[in-house]
Design a protein around this motif. Structure first.
Motif, PDB file in Angstrom:
ATOM      1  N   THR A  41      -1.112   6.253  -7.043  1.00 29.64           N
ATOM      2  CA  THR A  41      -1.639   4.937  -7.480  1.00 29.64           C
ATOM      3  C   THR A  41      -2.156   4.146  -6.272  1.00 29.64           C
ATOM      4  OG1 THR A  41       0.610   4.070  -7.556  1.00 29.64           O
ATOM      5  CG2 THR A  41      -0.350   4.657  -9.641  1.00 29.64           C
ATOM      6  N   ASN A  42      -1.521   4.300  -5.117  1.00 32.10           N
ATOM      7  CA  ASN A  42      -2.078   3.665  -3.910  1.00 32.10           C
ATOM      8  C   ASN A  42      -3.453   4.250  -3.601  1.00 32.10           C
ATOM      9  OD1 ASN A  42      -0.049   1.897  -3.308  1.00 32.10           O
ATOM     10  ND2 ASN A  42       0.844   3.078  -1.643  1.00 32.10           N
ATOM     11  N   ALA A  43      -3.563   5.578  -3.679  1.00 28.53           N
ATOM     12  CA  ALA A  43      -4.854   6.236  -3.390  1.00 28.53           C
ATOM     13  C   ALA A  43      -5.931   5.679  -4.320  1.00 28.53           C
ATOM     14  CB  ALA A  43      -4.721   7.745  -3.543  1.00 28.53           C
ATOM     15  N   LYS A  57      -5.816   2.667  -5.915  1.00 27.10           N
ATOM     16  CA  LYS A  57      -5.987   1.226  -5.668  1.00 27.10           C
ATOM     17  C   LYS A  57      -6.823   0.964  -4.419  1.00 27.10           C
ATOM     18  CE  LYS A  57      -2.187  -1.308  -4.525  1.00 27.10           C
ATOM     19  NZ  LYS A  57      -0.971  -2.128  -4.728  1.00 27.10           N
ATOM     20  N   TYR A  58      -6.586   1.773  -3.358  1.00 24.92           N
ATOM     21  CA  TYR A  58      -7.260   1.513  -2.087  1.00 24.92           C
ATOM     22  C   TYR A  58      -8.541   2.334  -1.911  1.00 24.92           C
ATOM     23  CZ  TYR A  58      -3.093  -1.174  -1.133  1.00 24.92           C
ATOM     24  OH  TYR A  58      -2.082  -2.108  -1.221  1.00 24.92           O
ATOM     25  N   SER A  59      -9.041   2.924  -3.013  1.00 20.09           N
ATOM     26  CA  SER A  59     -10.356   3.577  -2.929  1.00 20.09           C
ATOM     27  C   SER A  59     -11.165   3.210  -4.172  1.00 20.09           C
ATOM     28  CB  SER A  59     -10.215   5.098  -2.786  1.00 20.09           C
ATOM     29  OG  SER A  59      -9.715   5.692  -3.956  1.00 20.09           O
ATOM     30  N   LEU A 112       3.727  -5.640  -4.123  1.00 22.28           N
ATOM     31  CA  LEU A 112       4.851  -6.257  -3.407  1.00 22.28           C
ATOM     32  C   LEU A 112       5.029  -5.669  -2.012  1.00 22.28           C
ATOM     33  CD1 LEU A 112       7.707  -6.449  -6.069  1.00 22.28           C
ATOM     34  CD2 LEU A 112       6.389  -8.324  -5.125  1.00 22.28           C
ATOM     35  N   SER A 113       4.312  -4.584  -1.739  1.00 22.77           N
ATOM     36  CA  SER A 113       4.399  -3.913  -0.436  1.00 22.77           C
ATOM     37  C   SER A 113       5.797  -3.379  -0.139  1.00 22.77           C
ATOM     38  CB  SER A 113       3.929  -4.841   0.689  1.00 22.77           C
ATOM     39  OG  SER A 113       2.642  -5.296   0.384  1.00 22.77           O
ATOM     40  N   ILE A 114       6.396  -2.791  -1.143  1.00 25.22           N
ATOM     41  CA  ILE A 114       7.680  -2.127  -0.901  1.00 25.22           C
ATOM     42  C   ILE A 114       7.655  -0.672  -1.379  1.00 25.22           C
ATOM     43  CG2 ILE A 114       9.257  -4.099  -0.786  1.00 25.22           C
ATOM     44  CD1 ILE A 114       9.679  -3.910  -3.750  1.00 25.22           C
TER      45      ILE A 114
HETATM   46  P1  ADP Z   1       1.476  -2.272  -1.894  1.00 28.84           P
HETATM   47  O1  ADP Z   1       0.384  -1.320  -2.209  1.00 28.84           O
HETATM   48  O2  ADP Z   1       2.207  -2.799  -3.078  1.00 28.84           O
HETATM   49  O3  ADP Z   1       1.061  -3.393  -0.954  1.00 28.84           O
HETATM   50  P2  ADP Z   1       2.885  -0.117  -0.394  1.00 28.84           P
HETATM   51  O4  ADP Z   1       4.245  -0.203   0.205  1.00 28.84           O
HETATM   52  O5  ADP Z   1       2.646   1.002  -1.346  1.00 28.84           O
HETATM   53  O6  ADP Z   1       2.644  -1.503  -1.106  1.00 28.84           O
HETATM   54  O7  ADP Z   1       1.835  -0.044   0.784  1.00 28.84           O
HETATM   55  C1  ADP Z   1       1.966  -0.895   1.929  1.00 28.84           C
HETATM   56  C2  ADP Z   1       0.607  -1.224   2.525  1.00 28.84           C
HETATM   57  O8  ADP Z   1       0.021  -0.023   3.066  1.00 28.84           O
HETATM   58  C3  ADP Z   1      -0.421  -1.729   1.527  1.00 28.84           C
HETATM   59  O9  ADP Z   1      -0.321  -3.136   1.357  1.00 28.84           O
HETATM   60  C4  ADP Z   1      -1.746  -1.318   2.153  1.00 28.84           C
HETATM   61  O10 ADP Z   1      -2.127  -2.286   3.116  1.00 28.84           O
HETATM   62  C5  ADP Z   1      -1.393  -0.021   2.879  1.00 28.84           C
HETATM   63  N1  ADP Z   1      -1.760   1.212   2.110  1.00 28.84           N
HETATM   64  C6  ADP Z   1      -0.920   1.968   1.357  1.00 28.84           C
HETATM   65  N2  ADP Z   1      -1.568   3.027   0.826  1.00 28.84           N
HETATM   66  C7  ADP Z   1      -2.852   2.933   1.256  1.00 28.84           C
HETATM   67  C8  ADP Z   1      -4.043   3.734   1.068  1.00 28.84           C
HETATM   68  N3  ADP Z   1      -4.019   4.852   0.329  1.00 28.84           N
HETATM   69  N4  ADP Z   1      -5.181   3.322   1.683  1.00 28.84           N
HETATM   70  C9  ADP Z   1      -5.208   2.200   2.442  1.00 28.84           C
HETATM   71  N5  ADP Z   1      -4.138   1.412   2.655  1.00 28.84           N
HETATM   72  C10 ADP Z   1      -2.970   1.762   2.069  1.00 28.84           C
END
Ligand code: ADP
Length: 223
Positions: free
Chosen positions: A119-121, A123-125, A179-181
């Motif tokens: 889900t991070n992948a 969200k951040y792309s 929440l960045s956790i």
């Molecule tokens: P969140 O996404 O809720 O902020 P995470 O703990 O999952 O929390 O990620 C911490 C931080 O790392 C994010 O706020 C973002 O800045 C960075 N990050 C995580 N995954 C990615 C990614 N795939 N690409 C770019 N930045 C990322």
């Protein structure tokens, strides 16, 4: 106690939404179905946040519990990818390679790590179309990585993203809510299994997050 108090109303909301979806709102009512869909996304999001906060307090109290079961990582990755495909159709998620051996661990917790990374992948792309998951073996461990082609992470921030509440972009920037956790919890889960997490990233090109899981027992089945 707090866990029960927080989770019960959420479970009720999820149940009532399901009733509205299946029995009350007409399938032909596009507006009704649209609002119901949004409601479900928000309830799921709230439920994810509550679970993450509860995990953090369990970690702090040293009480995060882990099951010990035989886990087929190939099957787990496929299952998580199928579920996530249903929630977002923008990204094509491909799985490359496979692992030869099961590991002993907590299936749900390892699934949670995969969900977080994928889900991070996504969200951040936001402009990208694909995500690549790779499965590999070494003699004593298996490795899983999730590669995206998104915004990437500047070098100076890369180690810190695993810290609690650390985010690359400030809280004022609501483009990427969270929440960045998630990564902190994921790292705790992987370290509990004796593994390691890492990130490789080039700003503006994308990131690859990975983890290793050692084969702690020689007795496990080979596929
Ligand atoms: P969140 O996404 O809720 O902020 P995470 O703990 O999952 O929390 O990620 C911490 C931080 O790392 C994010 O706020 C973002 O800045 C960075 N990050 C995580 N995954 C990615 C990614 N795939 N690409 C770019 N930045 C990322």
């Amino acid at each position: 106690m707090a866990s029960h108090e927080l989770k019960t109303p959420l479970t009720s909301l999820q149940g009532y939404t399901e009733i509205l979806h299946t029995r009350i709102v007409e399938p032909g009512s596009q507006e009704g179905q649209r609002y119901l869909g949004r409601m479900k996304i928000q309830i799921d999001r709230l439920s994810g946040l509550v679970n993450d906060l509860l995990d953090i307090s369990k970690i702090q109290a040293g009480k995060l519990a882990f099951a010990e079961e035989v886990v087929d990582i190939n099957a787990l990755v496929r299952e998580v990818v199928e579920n996530l495909h249903q929630t977002s159709s923008q990204h094509q998620i491909s799985i490359e390679g496979s692992v030869q051996r099961a590991i002993v661990g907590d299936r749900d917790r390892l699934g949670q790590v995969l969900i977080n990374l994928i889900t991070n992948a996504m969200k951040y792309s936001p402009q990208a179309e694909r995500i690549v998951i790779s499965l590999m073996n070494t003699s004593d461990a298996l490795m899983v990585s999730v590669q995206d082609f998104g915004i990437g992470i500047p070098k100076a921030h890369q180690k810190k993203v695993f810290e609690r509440f650390y985010r690359v972009y400030s809280d004022k920037d609501r483009t990427y809510p969270g929440l960045s956790i998630g990564l902190y919890i994921a790292q705790q889960i992987i370290e509990h299994h004796g593994g390691k997490m890492w990130v490789e990233s080039v700003e503006g090109e994308g990131s690859t997050f990975g983890f290793s899981l050692p084969h702690r027992s020689k007795q496990l089945p080979e596929f």
